[in-house]
Design an enzyme around this catalytic site. Structure first.
Site, mmCIF file in Angstrom:
data_model
loop_
_atom_site.group_PDB
_atom_site.id
_atom_site.type_symbol
_atom_site.label_atom_id
_atom_site.label_comp_id
_atom_site.label_asym_id
_atom_site.label_seq_id
_atom_site.Cartn_x
_atom_site.Cartn_y
_atom_site.Cartn_z
ATOM 1 C CE1 TYR A 175 -39.398 -59.000 21.056
ATOM 2 C CE2 TYR A 175 -40.643 -57.834 19.367
ATOM 3 C CZ TYR A 175 -40.285 -58.003 20.689
ATOM 4 O OH TYR A 175 -40.822 -57.174 21.650
ATOM 5 C CD GLU B 119 -43.453 -55.244 21.698
ATOM 6 O OE1 GLU B 119 -43.120 -55.469 20.502
ATOM 7 O OE2 GLU B 119 -42.742 -55.564 22.668
#
Length: 398
Positions: free
Chosen positions: A100, A142
Site C-alpha cells: 500500500y 486482509e
C-alpha cells in the site's frame, strides 16, 4: 469511520474535480508504478485487465465511492463492508500491507501530475486521509482473512498437482487439484474461489481466479476454466495455458480459498441465479445443500446460449432434483429441443418467497437486470449478493 473536521470540507469541495479526472489519474498511476516496478505487472497484476482499462476504471470507481461514503451524513452502507470484496481479491493474490505504500507513492505523484497547482498542501493532506482510511480498512480486513486462513500475511500459495481433467463444453474444462505434499486440500465455504498462477510464454507469472466447484470436505478441489477467446492480447493468456498445456500430473500454484459470495447459514429460502460460467459458485452451493440433504426452499436460475454451452448442466439438474424444496428454471438464447425457456433469465416472472436471499453470478448485464428485477419485486438490497469475475465495474450496492 469518517474524515477529520479539517479534511472533510476540503474533500467535499474538491471531489468533483478529482472525480472528473480520476480516469486520467489512475491511468497515469499505473503507468508510473509499472515503470518503476515492472515485476508488479509481470507477476501480480492481470495484464488483460490492464490492457482493457478495466482495472483502471475499477480503481477510479472504488476511490470515488469511498470518498462519497466518508462524506455522507448517513452512509447507505458501512464503509468497511464496501471493501470486503476487494479485500478477498487482494488476499487471494497475497497482497501485503507494505504494498500500500508503493501504491500511495505513485498514486499521489499521478494526482500531482494530472491536477498540477490545484493540489495544494491542504488538498494533498485531505486526500491523503481519504487514501489511508481506505488502505487501513483494507489492510485490517486482509489481516483478518489471512488469520482465518491460517497463513502469514501474503503467504497464501502452495503447489498443487492436477489429478484429473474433464472437458465440460467446447470452451470449459474442469481440473481436479490435490496438494503436492499429499495433504488434504483443506476446507472452504461454498461459493469461494482460488487464485491460480501459471507461467506465461515470456516468463511472467500471471494469476486468475476460479470458483471451487467441488463440495467442501473432499480431499481434492475442483475448478472449471472457461477459455477467454481474445487470442490477440493478454486477456485470455491464462485460460489458454490451462486449456492447451496443463494435463494430469502437472503442477500449478494455487492460493488459499477466498471470496465473500458464500452459502448463507440457516434455513431461509435462497435464489441461486447464474449465467454462463457464473454457474460455478452456485454449483458449489447446490452440492453442499444436496450433501446435507437440506430442506430449504431453493430457486435455481441459469441462463446460457444453449444446452451445448451450459457447463455442468447434468450436475446442476441432479443436485436440484435431490433437494425436496428446490426448483430449476433455465433459459437459453437458442433452446432447441432442450425444454428450456427461450431468451434471457426473467426473474420478474418467478414466485419468490418472503425473506429470500439472492446470490447472483454472471456477466455485468445479467447482474444489472437480475438485481433490477429483484428490487422491483421488493427484495431488499441487503439480501442481494453477487460475484463478478474480473474487476468490479459495477457498484452492486447502488
Amino acid at each position: 469511520m469518517s474524515l477529520s473536521a479539517t479534511a472533510a470540507p476540503v474533500v467535499r469541495a474538491t471531489l468533483p474535480v478529482v472525480g472528473a479526472h480520476l480516469d486520467r489519474i489512475t491511468e497515469r498511476f499505473y503507468a508510473r508504478m509499472f515503470a518503476a516496478r515492472p515485476e508488479l505487472l509481470r507477476d501480480l497484476f492481470n495484464r488483460g485487465n490492464q490492457a482493457s482499462g478495466d482495472q483502471r476504471r475499477a480503481l477510479a470507481g472504488s476511490i470515488a465511492a469511498w470518498a462519497g461514503l466518508l462524506l455522507a451524513d448517513a452512509p447507505a452502507a458501512d464503509p468497511r463492508a464496501v471493501v470486503g470484496r476487494i479485500a478477498h481479491k487482494h488476499a487471494s493474490l497475497g497482497i501485503t500491507s507494505e504494498q500500500y505504500k508503493i501504491v500511495h507513492e505513485h498514486l499521489f505523484a499521478a494526482i500531482g501530475e494530472v491536477l498540477g497547482d490545484a493540489v495544494t498542501p491542504e488538498v494533498a493532506a485531505a486526500w491523503d486521509e481519504v487514501y489511508w482510511s481506505m488502505a487501513d480498512a483494507l489492510i485490517a480486513a486482509e489481516a483478518d482473512l489471512y488469520r482465518a486462513a491460517g497463513t502469514a500475511e501474503g503467504a497464501v500459495w502452495r503447489p498443487m498437482r492436477v489429478t484429473g481433467r474433464v472437458r465440460e463444453t467446447a470452451d470449459v474444462v474442469s481440473f481436479t487439484l490435490s496438494p503436492s505434499d499429499g495433504t488434504p486440500a483443506g476446507p472452504f465455504l461454498p461459493g469461494q474461489y482460488v487464485s491460480v498462477q501459471v507461467e506465461a510464454a515470456d516468463g511472467a507469472r500471471q494469476i486468475r481466479q476460479y470458483s471451487l466447484i467441488s463440495a467442501p470436505g473432499r480431499a481434492e478441489w475442483q475448478i472449471s476454466v472457461k477459455r477467454v477467446r481474445p487470442d490477440d492480447g493478454p486477456a485470455g493468456e491464462v485460460s489458454a495455458i490451462l486449456h492447451d498445456a496443463v494435463l494430469p500430473g502437472d503442477e500449478i500454484t494455487v492460493s488459499a480459498p477466498f471470496g465473500d459470495l458464500v452459502l448463507p447459514d440457516g434455513d431461509g429460502p435462497l435464489l441461486l441465479a447464474s449465467a454462463g460460467i457464473g454457474i460455478t459458485p452456485t454449483l458449489s452451493m447446490l452440492l453442499a445443500l444436496a450433501r446435507e440433504r437440506s430442506g430449504r426452499r431453493v430457486i435455481v436460475v441459469h441462463g446460457d446460449r444453449g444446452p451445448d454451452t451450459h457447463a455442468h448442466r447434468a450436475h446442476q439438474e441432479a443436485c436440484a432434483a435431490e433437494l425436496p424444496g428446490a426448483s430449476l428454471h433455465v433459459w437459453y438464447e437458442e433452446p432447441g429441443a432442450s425444454g428450456a425457456l427461450r431468451g434471457y433469465p426473467d426473474l420478474a416472472s418467478l414466485d419468490l418467497p418472503d425473506g429470500v436471499t439472492a446470490l447472483l453470478c454472471g456477466p455485468l448485464p445479467f447482474l444489472r437486470s437480475a438485481k433490477a428485477a429483484l428490487l422491483a419485486k421488493g427484495v431488499p438490497a441487503e439480501r442481494i449478493a453477487y460475484e463478478v469475475f474480473g474487476p468490479d465495474l459495477w457498484r452492486g450496492g447502488n
